[in-house]
Design a protein around this motif. Structure first.
Motif, PDB file in Angstrom:
ATOM      1  N   TYR A 180       0.836  -1.210   0.000  1.00 40.15           N
ATOM      2  CA  TYR A 180       0.000   0.000   0.000  1.00 40.15           C
ATOM      3  C   TYR A 180       0.874   1.265   0.000  1.00 40.15           C
ATOM      4  N   THR A 208       2.855   1.628  -3.454  1.00 41.87           N
ATOM      5  CA  THR A 208       1.951   2.084  -4.521  1.00 41.87           C
ATOM      6  C   THR A 208       1.617   3.560  -4.328  1.00 41.87           C
ATOM      7  N   GLY A 209       1.304   3.927  -3.097  1.00 43.26           N
ATOM      8  CA  GLY A 209       0.950   5.317  -2.809  1.00 43.26           C
ATOM      9  C   GLY A 209       2.115   6.262  -3.044  1.00 43.26           C
ATOM     10  N   LYS A 218      -2.763   0.397   7.828  1.00 46.49           N
ATOM     11  CA  LYS A 218      -2.971   1.062   6.544  1.00 46.49           C
ATOM     12  C   LYS A 218      -3.411   2.519   6.770  1.00 46.49           C
ATOM     13  N   GLY A 269      -1.590   5.771   5.508  1.00 51.95           N
ATOM     14  CA  GLY A 269      -2.346   6.708   4.677  1.00 51.95           C
ATOM     15  C   GLY A 269      -2.181   8.154   5.124  1.00 51.95           C
ATOM     16  N   LEU A 328       1.025   9.320   3.516  1.00 46.77           N
ATOM     17  CA  LEU A 328       0.872   9.520   2.063  1.00 46.77           C
ATOM     18  C   LEU A 328       0.131  10.824   1.784  1.00 46.77           C
TER      19      LEU A 328
END
Ligand SMILES: *Cc1c(COP(=O)(O)O)cnc(C)c1O
Length: 428
Positions: free
Chosen positions: A345, A348-349, A407, A411, A414
């Motif tokens: 995750y 990718t971010g 996650k 997040g 990110l």
């Protein structure tokens, strides 16, 4: 699971802090003044004075909260103040804390057995415990010196040891000789001799360098300090073939990459090779200092004989209990699955953020490059915004958070990153 929801149940100040404080509260700036007059300057000025942690969060002396995306440099595998690890350490200390190596203890034996099982070590494999990564590599260096030596104690014709450009293996003299960076090495020469550094990831250079005068090849599967640089596919297999042919040992430094960091127990688990030795440390004790040298197979395990190496603290009951607790928590809470999920995750971010030019690494050992030399300024902007990250190079950021990072927590970073990059560029 992470206990970040239960913060109110924790004491907000350590008894040790209360013991040394003369006033009700000492600010971060006051602590740093005292630091600079009493601590050696080898680390520069510390970024913050941290007073407590819980899960993936830490707080500084001024009460500011941070999401810890560095995890004490890949050490705090289960975050801070993990309740299970904390209780195991406390009860072991209250039962038996230290015994010397004239004696052993059940936790030491159980941990050695557990590590050999987790790493699928062949019959005859053995463990030597240390307190740190550099000591594990120091032991491996001595092991290498005994390869090809005669039983009467004199050393043999295998005088060379091969390491890679960009390598980091530690700061004590033997491990420093294996470390490539000139700024770390040159002020301390002469270092233990015979170490040759060859170009990173270049199979032809490796094959050309290996002959019967080589005692060992040291490799990090992913060079952490060099900015999270993985060895190219096929390199480990080629290294295994060349070392086997020449009778040299293949020694893998998994101090940073081991113990679940990449989503596997070892980064090299799927490489299809059996090394001669592996060194571990950082994440092994879940924050408690411990390292290990694993020697694979009968022949390698008998290179160091009784009296040829030792340590006072290495493998003591408390450190080995901490490691057993850490391994148990990782297994029983299926933490490796979380590492793979949150790592993917994050990568990718990160790749989708403007200004990020390359993302490297595996699991929760991540390096990403920026389109400008602003990485140190991103670290500073991150701290101001409540994120702990690290810059191993001028345009590279490294993340090595607790393996229990959620996650949602990933997040938040990110979402904040574009503004951090802008702040860093504006500060140039
Ligand atoms: C951190 C590190 C070391 C040194 O470990 P210390 O515990 O700091 O002595 C050695 N090798 C690698 C790959 C490391 O990341």
């Amino acid at each position: 699971m992470s206990n970040v929801e239960d913060l109110d149940k924790l004491d907000h100040r350590s008894p040790v802090v209360e013991l040394v404080e003369t006033k009700a509260h000492t600010s971060g700036a006051e602590w740093l003044t005292r630091y600079s007059t009493s601590l050696m300057g080898v680390f520069g000025t510390p970024q913050r004075v941290l007073v407590r942690g819980a899960g993936c969060l830490v707080w500084d002396a001024d009460g500011k909260e941070y999401l810890d995306l560095l995890g004490g440099i890949a050490v705090n595998a289960l975050g801070h103040a993990h309740p299970f690890v904390t209780s195991v350490i406390s009860s072991q200390l209250a039962t038996l804390g230290h015994v010397s190596n004239f004696f052993t203890s059940p936790t030491q034996i159980a941990l050695a057995e557990k590590l050999l099982a987790l790493t699928h070590a062949p019959a005859g494999s053995k463990v030597f415990f240390t307190n740190s990564g550099t000591e594990a590599n120091e032991a491996a260096f001595k092991l290498a010196r005994r390869n090809g030596a005669s039983p009467d104690g004199t050393s043999g014709k295998r005088t060379k040891i091969i390491a890679l450009e960009g390598a980091f293996h530690g700061r004590t003299m033997g491990a420093l000789a294996l470390t490539a960076k000139e700024a770390y090495r040159v002020p301390f020469e002469p270092l233990p001799g015979g170490v040759v550094h060859i170009p990173f990831g270049d199979v032809a250079a490796l094959e050309a360098a290996i002959d019967e005068t080589v005692a060992a090849v040291f490799l990090e599967p992913i060079q952490g300090e060099a900015g999270v640089r993985p060895l190219p596919p096929g390199y480990l297999k080629a290294a295994r073939e060349a070392t086997t042919k020449a009778g040299a040992l293949l020694i893998l430094d998994e101090v940073q990459t081991g113990i679940g960091r990449t989503g596997k127990w070892l980064a090299t688990e799927d490489a299809g090779i059996v090394p001669d030795a592996i060194t571990l440390a950082k994440g092994l004790g879940g924050g408690f200092p411990i390292g290990a040298l694993l020697t694979f197979g009968e022949r390698t395990s008998s290179l160091l004989s009784a009296g040829q190496h030792g340590t006072t603290f290495g493998g003591n009951p408390v450190a080995t209990a901490a490691a057993l607790a850490t391994l148990h928590a990782i297994e029983s809470q299926r933490v490796l699955e979380n590492v793979a999920l949150v790592g993917d995750y994050l990568r990718t971010g990160l790749a989708a953020v403007g200004g990020v030019t390359e993302v490297r690494g595996e699991g929760l050992l991540i390096g990403f490059d920026l389109d400008a030399d602003v990485a140190p300024a991103v670290v500073t902007a991150g701290l101001d915004a409540g994120f702990i990250v690290n810059s191993p190079g001028p345009h590279t950021i490294r993340l090595a958070p607790p393996l229990i990072l959620t996650k949602d927590q990933a997040g938040t970073f990110l979402a904040a990153l574009p503004a951090l990059l802008q702040t860093a560029k504006d500060a140039q």
